[in-house]
Design an enzyme around this catalytic site. Structure first.
Site, PDB file in Angstrom:
ATOM      1  N   GLU A  13       0.673  -1.145  -0.046  1.00  0.00           N
ATOM      2  CA  GLU A  13       0.029   0.111  -0.118  1.00  0.00           C
ATOM      3  C   GLU A  13       0.680   1.415   0.096  1.00  0.00           C
ATOM      4  O   GLU A  13       0.758   1.966   1.012  1.00  0.00           O
ATOM      5  CB  GLU A  13      -0.907  -0.117   1.145  1.00  0.00           C
ATOM      6  CG  GLU A  13      -1.869  -1.088   1.301  1.00  0.00           C
ATOM      7  CD  GLU A  13      -2.963  -1.153   2.391  1.00  0.00           C
ATOM      8  OE1 GLU A  13      -2.710  -0.357   3.212  1.00  0.00           O
ATOM      9  OE2 GLU A  13      -3.901  -1.974   2.211  1.00  0.00           O
TER      10      GLU A  13
ATOM     11  N   GLU B  77      -5.347  -8.785   0.929  1.00  0.00           N
ATOM     12  CA  GLU B  77      -6.247  -8.433   2.075  1.00  0.00           C
ATOM     13  C   GLU B  77      -7.554  -8.226   2.147  1.00  0.00           C
ATOM     14  O   GLU B  77      -7.932  -7.450   1.102  1.00  0.00           O
ATOM     15  CB  GLU B  77      -5.402  -7.116   2.640  1.00  0.00           C
ATOM     16  CG  GLU B  77      -4.212  -7.392   3.543  1.00  0.00           C
ATOM     17  CD  GLU B  77      -3.769  -6.043   4.123  1.00  0.00           C
ATOM     18  OE1 GLU B  77      -4.602  -5.341   4.649  1.00  0.00           O
ATOM     19  OE2 GLU B  77      -2.407  -5.784   4.049  1.00  0.00           O
TER      20      GLU B  77
HETATM   21  C1  FCB Z   1      -4.560  -2.301   5.489  1.00  0.00           C
HETATM   22  C2  FCB Z   1      -3.246  -2.577   6.053  1.00  0.00           C
HETATM   23  C3  FCB Z   1      -3.249  -3.529   6.946  1.00  0.00           C
HETATM   24  C4  FCB Z   1      -4.236  -3.605   8.050  1.00  0.00           C
HETATM   25  C5  FCB Z   1      -5.585  -3.372   7.523  1.00  0.00           C
HETATM   26  C6  FCB Z   1      -6.918  -3.241   8.203  1.00  0.00           C
HETATM   27  O1  FCB Z   1      -4.347  -1.057   5.309  1.00  0.00           O
HETATM   28  O2  FCB Z   1      -2.210  -3.035   5.049  1.00  0.00           O
HETATM   29  O3  FCB Z   1      -1.845  -3.830   7.569  1.00  0.00           O
HETATM   30  O4  FCB Z   1      -4.206  -2.626   9.027  1.00  0.00           O
HETATM   31  O5  FCB Z   1      -5.359  -2.238   6.507  1.00  0.00           O
END
Ligand code: FCB
Length: 441
Positions: free
Chosen positions: A171, A351
């Site tokens: 990110e 994620e």
């Molecule tokens: C993302 C991050 C991860 C976590 C989630 C909820 O932005 O990559 O580390 O904090 O959000």
């Protein structure tokens, strides 16, 4: 039990099913065995920065409890684990000497997971930059690119043969914008010009690292992970539509265009004016290295308004403990749009998950909302595959409750509940659900 309308057998048999974590959020042991200080250690020292004034000193104590955590991952029945290496644990100053004890920790972890049949997806930068590099300007200083390449090639040299993929940055938008423009994440800087400089160096160092790793003869899949959301205008007003387009430019096209097309989007460059980063000749071609995969972190959709901030509750959909709207269709829309606009390599949902106010009662956490969230987003992923998007994996965020950055330990994203006083781990119903989903033939 939850009535599933999506099943594992509807996905390709080689599909990667995983859980994800990151070093700072779970490891603790912030000064053990020669680890250096990271910018998140520093950021947590100011009590104003973290909601519960906590820090990562102990977190889930994964550094010491990793063997039981490996058992937990294996028990879930996943075939893949995404985690990050703490740069200051393996190179305390971000340059110079390596810390062998740090590498030993990861080597043991990796080998143990591999022996359980779980493939490893390594992230090099999940935000815990060595403080020593921040003292020299961090991501805003172009010199960091060479330092990142040295770190990346060393990790690749040691671990690439054991890994299923290596990701350079997690990110970059969050690192650059939340860390350097809004100042709500480490390193806590508030300057758009510095933030945009950081985006450029993150992208450039990504490209340089891919090139250097491949020059070592390493063929392990390489890529990057982006946080992406579809962005909708808050109304039909032309000003809201224009704002949504610009925000899409700042969030998605600013990263996808250089990575896949070798240029920054013209409308965003015009908008940035004097805050446009300094781009040297050859940089754009360097950024546009062929990638083997792109990771997408998806949590919610966003709305843009040229006037008052949009209140997410107006959609009437469920909202998580982070205040994020639950909108699974957004994941399908996002993946299909990326497929339409870009020549994509493999895509992994690296994620996806939700924080809810979990309570542990008689050894159980009845997190029905999270079960529904995972089910519906897995289904949304399937729908994108059915429409031709090359999605090869899905990773739930997160294996266990952990240090949620500026929210500290107040927000729980885990499949597994962590009692921080005792470090006892308990499978939530969502973990039991995922285990059952994965176990169904
Ligand atoms: C993302 C991050 C991860 C976590 C989630 C909820 O932005 O990559 O580390 O904090 O959000």
């Amino acid at each position: 039990m939850y009535k599933n309308t999506i099943h594992r057998h509807q996905f390709p048999s080689e599909f990667k099913w995983g859980v994800a974590t990151s070093s700072f959020q779970i490891e603790g042991a912030h000064q053990s065995d020669g680890k250096g200080k990271s910018i998140w250690d520093t950021f947590c020292e100011d009590p104003k920065n973290i909601a519960d004034q906590s820090n990562g000193h102990i977190a889930c104590d994964h550094y010491h409890l990793w063997e039981q955590d490996v058992d937990m991952i294996a028990t879930l029945g996943v075939n893949a684990y995404r985690f990050s290496i703490s740069w200051p644990r393996v190179q305390p100053d971000g340059e110079g000497a390596w810390n062998e004890s740090g590498f030993t920790f990861y080597e043991k972890l990796i080998k143990s997971l591999k022996s359980r049949g779980i493939e490893l997806h390594i992230t090099l930068n999940h935000w815990d930059l060595p403080q020593a590099l921040q003292d020299k300007g961090g991501w805003a200083n172009r010199d960091i690119c060479q330092k990142f390449v040295r770190y990346a090639t060393e990790v690749a040299h040691r671990f690439a043969h054991l890994a299923a993929s290596i990701c350079t940055h997690n990110e970059p938008w969050v690192v650059a914008i939340l860390g350097h423009e809004h100042g709500i994440f480490a390193p806590g800087i508030k300057s758009r010009a510095i933030a945009m400089m950081a985006t450029h160096h993150l992208l450039l160092s990504h490209g340089m690292a891919l090139k250097a790793i491949r020059e070592l003869g390493i063929t392990t899949p390489l890529g990057i992970v982006l946080n992406l959301s579809p962005i909708y205008p808050a109304s039909d007003n032309p000003s809201d539509i224009a704002k949504a387009h610009l925000d899409d430019g700042l969030n998605l096209r600013w990263y996808m265009d250089p990575l896949l097309c070798g240029c920054y989007p013209k409308d965003v460059m015009d908008h940035l004016g004097p805050d446009m980063p300094d781009v040297h000749e050859g940089d754009m071609a360097m950024i546009q290295q062929k990638m083997d995969f792109i990771g997408v972190n998806y949590y919610t959709r966003n709305f843009s308004s040229s006037g008052n901030p949009w209140d997410v509750k107006r959609t009437g959909n469920e909202v998580t403990d982070m205040g994020w709207e639950v909108y699974p269709q957004g994941l399908t829309e996002l993946l299909c749009r990326m497929h339409k606009d870009y020549a994509l390599p493999d895509v992994m949902v690296t994620e996806n998950g939700a924080a809810f106010k979990d309570v542990l009662i008689n050894g159980q956490v009845n997190d029905t909302s999270r079960v529904r969230y995972f089910h519906d987003h897995i289904k949304a992923t399937h729908s994108a595959i059915a429409q031709g998007v090359p999605v090869t994996g899905y990773f739930a965020w997160s294996l266990m409750d952990n240090f949620e950055w500026a929210s500290g330990y107040e927000k729980r994203f885990g499949l597994v509940y962590v009692d921080y006083a005792t470090q006892k781990r308990t499978f939530k119903n969502s973990a039991l659900w995922y285990q059952k989903f994965l176990g169904e033939k």
